[in-house]
Each structure stands twice: as C-alpha cells, then as structure tokens.
Design an enzyme around this catalytic site. Structure first.
Site, PDB file in Angstrom:
ATOM      1  N   LYS A   1       0.855  -1.194   0.000  1.00 14.64           N
ATOM      2  CA  LYS A   1       0.000   0.000   0.000  1.00 14.64           C
ATOM      3  C   LYS A   1       0.882   1.232   0.000  1.00 14.64           C
ATOM      4  O   LYS A   1       1.670   1.450   0.924  1.00 14.64           O
ATOM      5  CB  LYS A   1      -0.896  -0.016   1.235  1.00 14.64           C
ATOM      6  CG  LYS A   1      -1.812   1.195   1.340  1.00 14.64           C
ATOM      7  CD  LYS A   1      -2.783   1.053   2.501  1.00 14.64           C
ATOM      8  CE  LYS A   1      -3.678   2.260   2.616  1.00 14.64           C
ATOM      9  NZ  LYS A   1      -4.611   2.132   3.757  1.00 14.64           N
TER      10      LYS A   1
ATOM     11  N   LYS B   1      -2.186  -1.616  -3.886  1.00 15.96           N
ATOM     12  CA  LYS B   1      -3.030  -0.429  -3.833  1.00 15.96           C
ATOM     13  C   LYS B   1      -2.190   0.826  -3.928  1.00 15.96           C
ATOM     14  O   LYS B   1      -1.205   0.923  -3.194  1.00 15.96           O
ATOM     15  CB  LYS B   1      -3.785  -0.469  -2.506  1.00 15.96           C
ATOM     16  CG  LYS B   1      -4.596   0.739  -2.165  1.00 15.96           C
ATOM     17  CD  LYS B   1      -5.213   0.566  -0.812  1.00 15.96           C
ATOM     18  CE  LYS B   1      -5.962   1.822  -0.480  1.00 15.96           C
ATOM     19  NZ  LYS B   1      -6.461   1.807   0.868  1.00 15.96           N
TER      20      LYS B   1
END
Ligand code: PBG
Length: 326
Positions: free
Chosen positions: A196, A249
């Site tokens: 992330k 992400k």
C-alpha cells in the site's frame, strides 16, 4: 508487395468471433469486490461529493444497497465504517456494537451467501486520523498491533468472512492471525493490504470515510511510490506471516507492481482500484470527455491482464450491469 516479408497479425482480428477466440484475459462479475460505507444514524443515504454515485449508508437503509448488489451477481463486499465518535485509541473499531460489526451481522443475516470482508484499520476511529496509536507525534507500531488483533476478532465474531487489514504496521498479519486463531477463527482468511503506497489517489476516500490525518501524513507507514523491490519485501513478509490474499493499492499507476507481486508470490492478488482513480473517470465522463462504459471496462481488464485475480472497485455495480448487457 511479394518481395517484403512481414507477419499478418490482423488475420486474427478480422471478426468478432475470431477476436473472442484469441482473447487472453476476461473480466467477470465474480472478480469484483464492492466497497460499502456504513455510517451511524438513521435515514442517511449520503452521496460523497467527490465520488458520484457512491453513498454513505445508515443501517436502516442498507438493505436496499445489499439487495441490489446481490441481484447484480456480485459475490463479495468490503465494509468501511464511519463511527459516531472518535477517540485517541479508536475504541469504536473494536467494539462489538461498532458500526462495522453491526453492519456485518445485518448483511450476513439477510444474505448468508455473500462474502463479507471487513476493512481492519483505526484511522476512521481515531481523533488524530492515523492508522495507529500516536505518542509524541509518532505512530507507534507494536502497541497498535494488539488493537488491530482485537478489531479483527470482533469483526470475525460479528460474522466477517474475511479480514482485510489496511494499516501498514509491521507484523500486522502475524498479530491478527495469532488473535484470530486464539479466538477460534482459524478458518477466517486474511486479505492483507500488503503493498500500500502513500498515494495522492486516496483523497476522495478520506471524504467518504472521514479519515484524513489531522497532522502530518502517512509516509512513515505507507510505502514510497518510487519503490518496486520494497513491494516484494512487503509481500514476502505478509506471506510468511500467513496472509491468504495480497492487495496492491492503488492499481492504475501500479500495474507493474501488480504483475511483479503476482509472479513473485503466486498468491491470489487483489487490485485495489482506489477512490481517486474512480473520481477522475467519473468527472471526465460527466463532462462528456470519455466514454465511461468503454473506459471502465478497459481499465478493469488491464488490472486482470497485469495479474490481478480480484478487483476491489467502486465501479463494481456499473461494471456488473455492463457485463450482463454484453
Ligand atoms: C484506511 C484506508 C484508506 C483507503 C482504504 N483504507 C485510506 C488511507 O490510507 O488514507 C483508501 C481507499 C481509496 O482511496 O479508495 N487505511
């Protein structure tokens, strides 16, 4: 003509049926995870200004949304909560009467077959908006782990089928796995936000989830967008700690990372097509600058082509409708 040599790639593109035969990648409604924002209160169906057609739902209206999702053939949802109040330790994240816990119980009672994923983080629940315990302006790693494990256990108790920790503390998968196993939830998988990045593409989500950090930013725990090899180290740690799925992400600016994580791990990989990526397409579509349906299906396809098995996307309901029409 006859003296020059070349390959005729167009032979396989000459008709729709021929193109269908040689297509390498497909997108199906089974690939989608549909995100839902739930909020305390009554009679709330609040459209997020920066995310057209995405709403915050109070629980008394939530069935409408869930029934639609099920009707469209979407098999999986992820729940983000907006609590009634926030405090230093994010207490409502791990409260059995928290908004996410209540939403999970309601959804599972109505549609037991739906896979309900719980986002496990503290930032919506802390008054400072960070994803962990803060002391002297620092986000503390180890003291946060225990609260994350408690959050996951209370979500599993409420009936969550999958736990999705998004906080980026080191050791969060190990801590949550240990907590779940100790509470008898050995069979509940962890979908880890393994990779992330500290991304500017999360802006609209923070409007929806009321989770903007009140000081500083998330760069001491989320990854530097410049780093590729670090993504493999993050993926490796989460695999060792027992993750069952790995999330990358954002998705669109990180398709290279999706491919590498897939090849490296061989794990089920989830592309998180984040809020900013959604909002840009919505804005351009509303201006008539792009063909929304075509562009959304193309970008979802690109995530599958990059190696994602699953796509977490705010376009899920629209894409499900369009795929049905095709
Ligand atoms: C919370 C969380 C964030 C997103 C999902 N979980 C935001 C953040 O890190 O600030 C972003 C999702 C999106 O932009 O769609 N940790």
């Amino acid at each position: 003509m006859s003296e020059i040599q070349f390959n005729r790639h167009r032979r396989l593109r000459q008709s729709k049926s021929m193109r269908n035969m040689v297509r390498e990648t497909s997108v199906s409604v089974h690939d989608f995870i549909h995100p839902i924002f739930v909020i305390e209160g009554e009679q709330i169906k609040n459209e997020i200004a920066s995310m057209p057609n995405v709403f915050q739902w109070s629980l008394d209206l939530l069935d409408e949304e869930i029934d639609e999702v099920v009707k469209l053939g979407i098999q999986s949802v992820i729940i983000f909560g907006v609590p009634a109040h926030k405090d230093e330790k994010g207490s409502l994240a791990y409260d059995d009467q928290g908004i996410v816990q209540k939403a999970i119980r309601q959804i599972k009672a109505r549609h037991p077959e739906l896979t309900v994923i719980a986002d496990t983080c503290l930032c919506q629940y802390t008054d400072h908006g960070h994803c962990g315990i803060v002391k002297d302006g620092q986000v503390l790693n180890d003291p946060t782990l225990d609260l994350l494990a408690q959050t996951a256990v209370s979500q599993a108790k409420a009936g969550a089928d999958v736990i999705a920790p998004s906080n980026m503390m080191d050791g969060f998968v190990a801590a949550i796995r240990h907590g779940l196993d100790g509470a008898g939830f050995e069979e509940v998988p962890i979908m880890s936000y393994a990779v992330k990045y500290a991304s500017a593409f999360y802006g609209p989500f923070r409007d929806a989830a009321h989770s903007t950090p009140q000081f500083g930013d998330r760069k001491t725990y989320q990854m530097d967008p410049a780093n590729r090899l670090e993504a493999l180290r993050e993926a490796q740690s989460d695999m060792e700690e027992g993750a069952d799925f790995l999330i990358v992400k954002p998705a669109l600016s990180y398709l290279d990372v999706i491919r590498e994580v897939k090849d490296y791990s061989g794990m089920p990989v989830v592309a998180y097509n984040v809020s900013g990526e959604y909002s840009m397409i919505k804005a351009a579509s509303q201006n008539g600058w792009v063909d929304e349906k075509a562009i959304v299906l193309e970008k979802l396809m690109s995530m599958k082509r990059a190696g994602a098995d699953i796509i977490l996307t705010y376009h899920a309901k629209d894409a499900a409708k369009w795929l049905k029409e095709q």
